[in-house]
Design an enzyme around this catalytic site. Structure first.
Site, PDB file in Angstrom:
ATOM      1  N   TYR A  85       0.097  -9.351  -8.381  1.00 20.05           N
ATOM      2  CA  TYR A  85      -1.071  -9.335  -7.496  1.00 20.05           C
ATOM      3  C   TYR A  85      -2.151  -8.401  -8.050  1.00 20.05           C
ATOM      4  O   TYR A  85      -3.313  -8.795  -8.210  1.00 20.05           O
ATOM      5  CB  TYR A  85      -0.585  -8.870  -6.118  1.00 20.05           C
ATOM      6  CG  TYR A  85      -1.628  -8.579  -5.066  1.00 20.05           C
ATOM      7  CD1 TYR A  85      -2.590  -9.517  -4.704  1.00 20.05           C
ATOM      8  CD2 TYR A  85      -1.603  -7.360  -4.380  1.00 20.05           C
ATOM      9  CE1 TYR A  85      -3.521  -9.235  -3.693  1.00 20.05           C
ATOM     10  CE2 TYR A  85      -2.517  -7.072  -3.376  1.00 20.05           C
ATOM     11  CZ  TYR A  85      -3.474  -8.021  -3.039  1.00 20.05           C
ATOM     12  OH  TYR A  85      -4.378  -7.745  -2.034  1.00 20.05           O
ATOM     13  N   GLU A 109       0.806  -1.225   0.000  1.00 20.42           N
ATOM     14  CA  GLU A 109       0.000   0.000   0.000  1.00 20.42           C
ATOM     15  C   GLU A 109       0.836   1.271   0.000  1.00 20.42           C
ATOM     16  O   GLU A 109       0.298   2.368   0.134  1.00 20.42           O
ATOM     17  CB  GLU A 109      -0.941   0.003   1.204  1.00 20.42           C
ATOM     18  CG  GLU A 109      -1.805  -1.237   1.333  1.00 20.42           C
ATOM     19  CD  GLU A 109      -2.704  -1.476   0.128  1.00 20.42           C
ATOM     20  OE1 GLU A 109      -3.073  -0.484  -0.530  1.00 20.42           O
ATOM     21  OE2 GLU A 109      -3.032  -2.646  -0.146  1.00 20.42           O
ATOM     22  N   HIS A 121     -15.079  -2.986  -2.417  1.00 21.38           N
ATOM     23  CA  HIS A 121     -14.389  -1.772  -1.979  1.00 21.38           C
ATOM     24  C   HIS A 121     -15.265  -0.978  -1.001  1.00 21.38           C
ATOM     25  O   HIS A 121     -15.597   0.196  -1.250  1.00 21.38           O
ATOM     26  CB  HIS A 121     -14.050  -0.899  -3.196  1.00 21.38           C
ATOM     27  CG  HIS A 121     -12.713  -0.231  -3.092  1.00 21.38           C
ATOM     28  ND1 HIS A 121     -11.530  -0.916  -3.174  1.00 21.38           N
ATOM     29  CD2 HIS A 121     -12.374   1.074  -2.908  1.00 21.38           C
ATOM     30  CE1 HIS A 121     -10.525  -0.074  -3.060  1.00 21.38           C
ATOM     31  NE2 HIS A 121     -11.010   1.141  -2.890  1.00 21.38           N
ATOM     32  N   THR A 174      -7.503  -4.920   4.809  1.00 23.40           N
ATOM     33  CA  THR A 174      -8.629  -5.621   5.417  1.00 23.40           C
ATOM     34  C   THR A 174      -8.942  -6.912   4.655  1.00 23.40           C
ATOM     35  O   THR A 174      -9.174  -7.965   5.270  1.00 23.40           O
ATOM     36  CB  THR A 174      -9.876  -4.723   5.458  1.00 23.40           C
ATOM     37  OG1 THR A 174      -9.585  -3.532   6.188  1.00 23.40           O
ATOM     38  CG2 THR A 174     -11.045  -5.440   6.116  1.00 23.40           C
ATOM     39  N   SER A 175      -8.917  -6.859   3.336  1.00 24.24           N
ATOM     40  CA  SER A 175      -9.204  -8.037   2.520  1.00 24.24           C
ATOM     41  C   SER A 175      -8.167  -9.131   2.733  1.00 24.24           C
ATOM     42  O   SER A 175      -8.513 -10.317   2.812  1.00 24.24           O
ATOM     43  CB  SER A 175      -9.258  -7.664   1.038  1.00 24.24           C
ATOM     44  OG  SER A 175     -10.294  -6.732   0.790  1.00 24.24           O
ATOM     45  N   ARG A 176      -6.908  -8.741   2.841  1.00 27.08           N
ATOM     46  CA  ARG A 176      -5.859  -9.743   3.069  1.00 27.08           C
ATOM     47  C   ARG A 176      -5.976 -10.339   4.471  1.00 27.08           C
ATOM     48  O   ARG A 176      -5.713 -11.534   4.676  1.00 27.08           O
ATOM     49  CB  ARG A 176      -4.481  -9.112   2.845  1.00 27.08           C
ATOM     50  CG  ARG A 176      -4.204  -8.785   1.382  1.00 27.08           C
ATOM     51  CD  ARG A 176      -2.765  -8.361   1.133  1.00 27.08           C
ATOM     52  NE  ARG A 176      -2.461  -7.048   1.676  1.00 27.08           N
ATOM     53  CZ  ARG A 176      -2.682  -5.889   1.056  1.00 27.08           C
ATOM     54  NH1 ARG A 176      -3.264  -5.869  -0.141  1.00 27.08           N
ATOM     55  NH2 ARG A 176      -2.344  -4.740   1.612  1.00 27.08           N
TER      56      ARG A 176
END
Length: 349
Positions: A312, A145, A274, A283-285
């Site tokens: 990715y 990120e 999203h 958060t998704s990971r």
């Protein structure tokens, strides 16, 4: 279904007003659910099953049975129509089972061999090893990120409480918050807590705590573009509905999909919705890794270097824009395979 709900509530020692409060609905609705004069929505079924500790499949089957019976009544052609629907659904299920490619099936088999080996050596698990690997995960996830802290600097911030000259307060908080979020998903794993809206919001709240407090743990209310992709997520007013479908999909598929596929699917689905202003990737990971940990796997640590990051992002974009998840499923499976192999190597097996 009404008997299931009432008995489960009474066994939990809850009053109708307490259940209503926890679900955020009117108390009168709970009473109507229990006397059969009103049927809960699909989303309410998911939440009731989780709250009252009712087997989801059992409650869902009861709900669908009543819904189907209400819709078709005593129509003379009902049984013939239902048999046709059953045949179509069975054929659809077979197609889904066959949709996993040979390449993905091969990697999943290799992963299961590694996991079986790991299960034999669980006694060699070490707090220090876990701590080091979780530190690496925080470093890599934040690096994806754009966080510029090095692995050593991340260690100093988290474990020594130091501040790094030239680095922003946000970068420090991202490291601290992510490590606390890992501790939280491990807590959920130990409690065997099923994934639900409250837990996803709690994970996101930890990620943005002190960084963006007004949006932490809350769905977005404005439109955004996904970073690194031309994909446009759902309109703001659809986010809550999309999330309802997300949790329903999870409850419906959690016992039928391979855990690796389930974890990867949840990651892709969540990041595509999203739902948050910021922190969607992390958060998704974390949600993905919660599923993996709950099923006895290790954290799949996606690397944040340029090559891995682009692979990715590209796999995600293909899933989002071309409705082809093969590359992303393979990417997550390969990442988990490498993480398992490394873990076994570290503990000497």
């Amino acid at each position: 279904m009404k008997t299931l709900l009432k008995n489960a509530r009474e066994q939990k020692g809850l009053k109708t007003r307490e259940v209503a409060h926890l679900l955020g609905i009117d108390q009168a609705l709970i009473s109507k659910f229990e006397n059969g004069s009103r049927k809960p929505t699909k989303d309410q079924v998911v939440k009731l099953a989780s709250l009252l500790g009712i087997d989801f499949e059992t409650l869902m089957v009861a709900w669908l049975k009543e819904k189907i019976h209400y819709e078709i009544g005593q129509d003379e052609f009902a049984l013939k129509a239902m048999n046709m629907v059953r045949e179509e659904m069975e054929n659809s299920y077979v197609r889904i089972k066959k949709s996993i490619s040979k390449n993905l099936s091969a990697i999943l088999e290799e992963i299961d061999v590694l996991k079986a080996k790991l299960d034999q050596f669980r006694q060699f698990d070490s707090y220090r090893i876990a701590q080091a690997l979780e530190l690496e995960y925080t470093f890599e996830s934040n690096r994806i990120e754009g966080n510029t802290l090095t692995l050593r600097e991340t260690d100093l911030v988290i474990n020594e409480g130091l501040t790094i000259s030239g680095k922003s307060m946000r970068e420090h908080l991202e490291a601290i918050n992510h490590q606390e979020a890992i501790a939280y998903i491990k807590h959920l794993m130990e409690k065997n807590t099923s994934l639900n809206e409250r837990e996803v919001l709690s994970i996101h709240n930890l990620i943005l705590r002190g960084i963006n407090p007004e949006d932490a743990g809350k769905y977005r209310r404005v439109q955004v573009m996904i970073k690194g992709s031309s994909f446009m997520p759902p309109q703001p007013f659809l986010v809550s509905k999309e999330m309802e479908d997300f949790f329903f999909w999870y409850e419906t598929n959690k016992n039928s999909l391979h855990p690796i596929v389930l974890a990867a699917e949840l990651h892709e689905r969540l990041v595509t919705i999203h739902p948050f202003i910021d922190g969607n990737g992390r958060t998704s990971r974390l949600v993905m890794n919660l599923i993996l940990l709950q099923n006895g796997y290790v954290i799949a640590n996606i690397k944040g270097d340029y090559e891995n990051r682009m692979q990715y992002y590209n796999a995600l974009e293909t899933a989002q824009t071309k409705n082809n998840k093969e590359d992303f499923l393979l990417f997550v499976a390969q990442t988990e395979k490498e993480s398992l192999a490394r873990y076994l190597e570290i503990i000497g097996h």
